[in-house]
Design a protein around this motif. Sequence first.
Motif, mmCIF file in Angstrom:
data_model
loop_
_atom_site.group_PDB
_atom_site.id
_atom_site.type_symbol
_atom_site.label_atom_id
_atom_site.label_comp_id
_atom_site.label_asym_id
_atom_site.label_seq_id
_atom_site.Cartn_x
_atom_site.Cartn_y
_atom_site.Cartn_z
ATOM 1 N N ILE A 75 0.832 -1.197 0.000
ATOM 2 C CA ILE A 75 0.000 0.000 0.000
ATOM 3 C C ILE A 75 0.870 1.250 0.000
ATOM 4 O O ILE A 75 0.641 2.189 -0.766
ATOM 5 C CB ILE A 75 -0.952 -0.017 1.222
ATOM 6 N N VAL A 76 1.888 1.267 0.851
ATOM 7 C CA VAL A 76 2.787 2.421 0.957
ATOM 8 C C VAL A 76 3.503 2.663 -0.368
ATOM 9 O O VAL A 76 3.608 3.795 -0.838
ATOM 10 C CB VAL A 76 3.796 2.214 2.109
ATOM 11 N N SER A 77 3.972 1.598 -0.982
ATOM 12 C CA SER A 77 4.658 1.718 -2.265
ATOM 13 C C SER A 77 3.723 2.286 -3.334
ATOM 14 O O SER A 77 4.106 3.166 -4.116
ATOM 15 C CB SER A 77 5.197 0.353 -2.691
ATOM 16 N N GLY A 78 2.488 1.808 -3.354
ATOM 17 C CA GLY A 78 1.520 2.298 -4.329
ATOM 18 C C GLY A 78 1.165 3.759 -4.113
ATOM 19 O O GLY A 78 1.115 4.554 -5.061
ATOM 20 N N ILE A 79 0.923 4.126 -2.860
ATOM 21 C CA ILE A 79 0.616 5.528 -2.549
ATOM 22 C C ILE A 79 1.812 6.407 -2.898
ATOM 23 O O ILE A 79 1.653 7.485 -3.483
ATOM 24 C CB ILE A 79 0.229 5.684 -1.059
ATOM 25 N N GLY A 80 3.005 5.949 -2.550
ATOM 26 C CA GLY A 80 4.214 6.710 -2.867
ATOM 27 C C GLY A 80 4.366 6.925 -4.363
ATOM 28 O O GLY A 80 4.636 8.040 -4.824
ATOM 29 N N SER A 81 4.167 5.880 -5.139
ATOM 30 C CA SER A 81 4.287 5.977 -6.589
ATOM 31 C C SER A 81 3.238 6.925 -7.167
ATOM 32 O O SER A 81 3.537 7.762 -8.028
ATOM 33 C CB SER A 81 4.137 4.586 -7.205
ATOM 34 N N LEU A 82 2.018 6.805 -6.693
ATOM 35 C CA LEU A 82 0.939 7.668 -7.176
ATOM 36 C C LEU A 82 1.218 9.137 -6.871
ATOM 37 O O LEU A 82 1.071 10.001 -7.745
ATOM 38 C CB LEU A 82 -0.388 7.246 -6.536
ATOM 39 N N THR A 83 1.646 9.439 -5.651
ATOM 40 C CA THR A 83 1.875 10.838 -5.285
ATOM 41 C C THR A 83 3.110 11.417 -5.966
ATOM 42 O O THR A 83 3.126 12.600 -6.323
ATOM 43 C CB THR A 83 1.983 11.008 -3.757
ATOM 44 N N ILE A 84 4.122 10.595 -6.195
ATOM 45 C CA ILE A 84 5.305 11.065 -6.933
ATOM 46 C C ILE A 84 4.914 11.404 -8.371
ATOM 47 O O ILE A 84 5.310 12.433 -8.915
ATOM 48 C CB ILE A 84 6.440 10.025 -6.883
ATOM 49 N N GLY A 85 4.098 10.535 -8.981
ATOM 50 C CA GLY A 85 3.615 10.806 -10.336
ATOM 51 C C GLY A 85 2.773 12.070 -10.393
ATOM 52 O O GLY A 85 2.900 12.879 -11.316
ATOM 53 N N ALA A 86 1.920 12.263 -9.387
ATOM 54 C CA ALA A 86 1.083 13.468 -9.344
ATOM 55 C C ALA A 86 1.938 14.726 -9.195
ATOM 56 O O ALA A 86 1.684 15.740 -9.848
ATOM 57 C CB ALA A 86 0.081 13.369 -8.191
ATOM 58 N N ALA A 87 2.951 14.651 -8.335
ATOM 59 C CA ALA A 87 3.828 15.815 -8.128
ATOM 60 C C ALA A 87 4.578 16.166 -9.408
ATOM 61 O O ALA A 87 4.735 17.349 -9.734
ATOM 62 C CB ALA A 87 4.808 15.538 -6.990
ATOM 63 N N LYS A 88 5.021 15.138 -10.141
ATOM 64 C CA LYS A 88 5.701 15.395 -11.419
ATOM 65 C C LYS A 88 4.740 16.006 -12.426
ATOM 66 O O LYS A 88 5.084 16.942 -13.136
ATOM 67 C CB LYS A 88 6.297 14.102 -11.972
ATOM 68 N N LEU A 89 3.535 15.461 -12.495
ATOM 69 C CA LEU A 89 2.531 15.955 -13.422
ATOM 70 C C LEU A 89 2.180 17.417 -13.131
ATOM 71 O O LEU A 89 1.983 18.211 -14.039
ATOM 72 C CB LEU A 89 1.270 15.082 -13.342
ATOM 73 N N MET A 90 2.129 17.754 -11.861
ATOM 74 C CA MET A 90 1.783 19.122 -11.456
ATOM 75 C C MET A 90 3.003 20.013 -11.315
ATOM 76 O O MET A 90 2.877 21.166 -10.937
ATOM 77 C CB MET A 90 1.019 19.085 -10.139
ATOM 78 N N ASP A 91 4.186 19.447 -11.596
ATOM 79 C CA ASP A 91 5.434 20.196 -11.500
ATOM 80 C C ASP A 91 5.557 20.897 -10.140
ATOM 81 O O ASP A 91 5.814 22.082 -10.047
ATOM 82 C CB ASP A 91 5.526 21.210 -12.636
ATOM 83 N N SER A 92 5.369 20.091 -9.075
ATOM 84 C CA SER A 92 5.304 20.647 -7.718
ATOM 85 C C SER A 92 6.461 20.246 -6.821
ATOM 86 O O SER A 92 6.399 20.451 -5.613
ATOM 87 C CB SER A 92 3.985 20.227 -7.057
ATOM 88 N N GLY A 93 7.483 19.603 -7.352
ATOM 89 C CA GLY A 93 8.624 19.213 -6.526
ATOM 90 C C GLY A 93 8.420 17.867 -5.864
ATOM 91 O O GLY A 93 7.491 17.131 -6.182
#
Length: 167
Positions: A75-93
């Motif tokens: 679960i942690v790995s999945g949440i981490g991957s999802l939020t990292i992808g979202a941050a990249k998509l939003m160019d938010s660091g």
Amino acid sequence: MTAPSTFGLSSEARNLHWLLTNLVEEVPGLLSVAVVSSDGLLLLSSDPGRNAEARAGLEARPKGPRGSSADLATIVSGIGSLTIGAAKLMDSGAVKHTMVAMDEGSVFVMSISDGSLLGVHGSADCDMSVVAYHMALFVGRAGHVLTPELRSELRKSLEDESTGSAR
């Protein structure tokens, strides 16, 4: 939660186990804690003995995600991957931490270093600010010692424990 065995481990690995044990003992309401590598593998767990129990079906209604830190790691790995992808998509660091609040509990995920993550599953009545504070302390103390060599040692330690191998 039971303390994992540290027999035969390096001083750095024993220190990480000690830090994890302190996190679990000092924060009321924690159900499960897992440290996950950047590739999603469980490195350190608050309750490694429960993984075998969950596989053997010894608990009728296990606490936590199916009663297993391995499931929390997924679960942690999945949440981490999802939020990292979202941050990249939003160019938010870089993502620093994530929290998921549910009716019967919460999941907290915090970046440690080089993609490693600390995940905590807390009960519904846990104090979220206390959990976040102690997670930040753990990350601050553990981040600089999670070297590739130590990650490898921790993985091997968990594999040996799950197969019952002697050191």
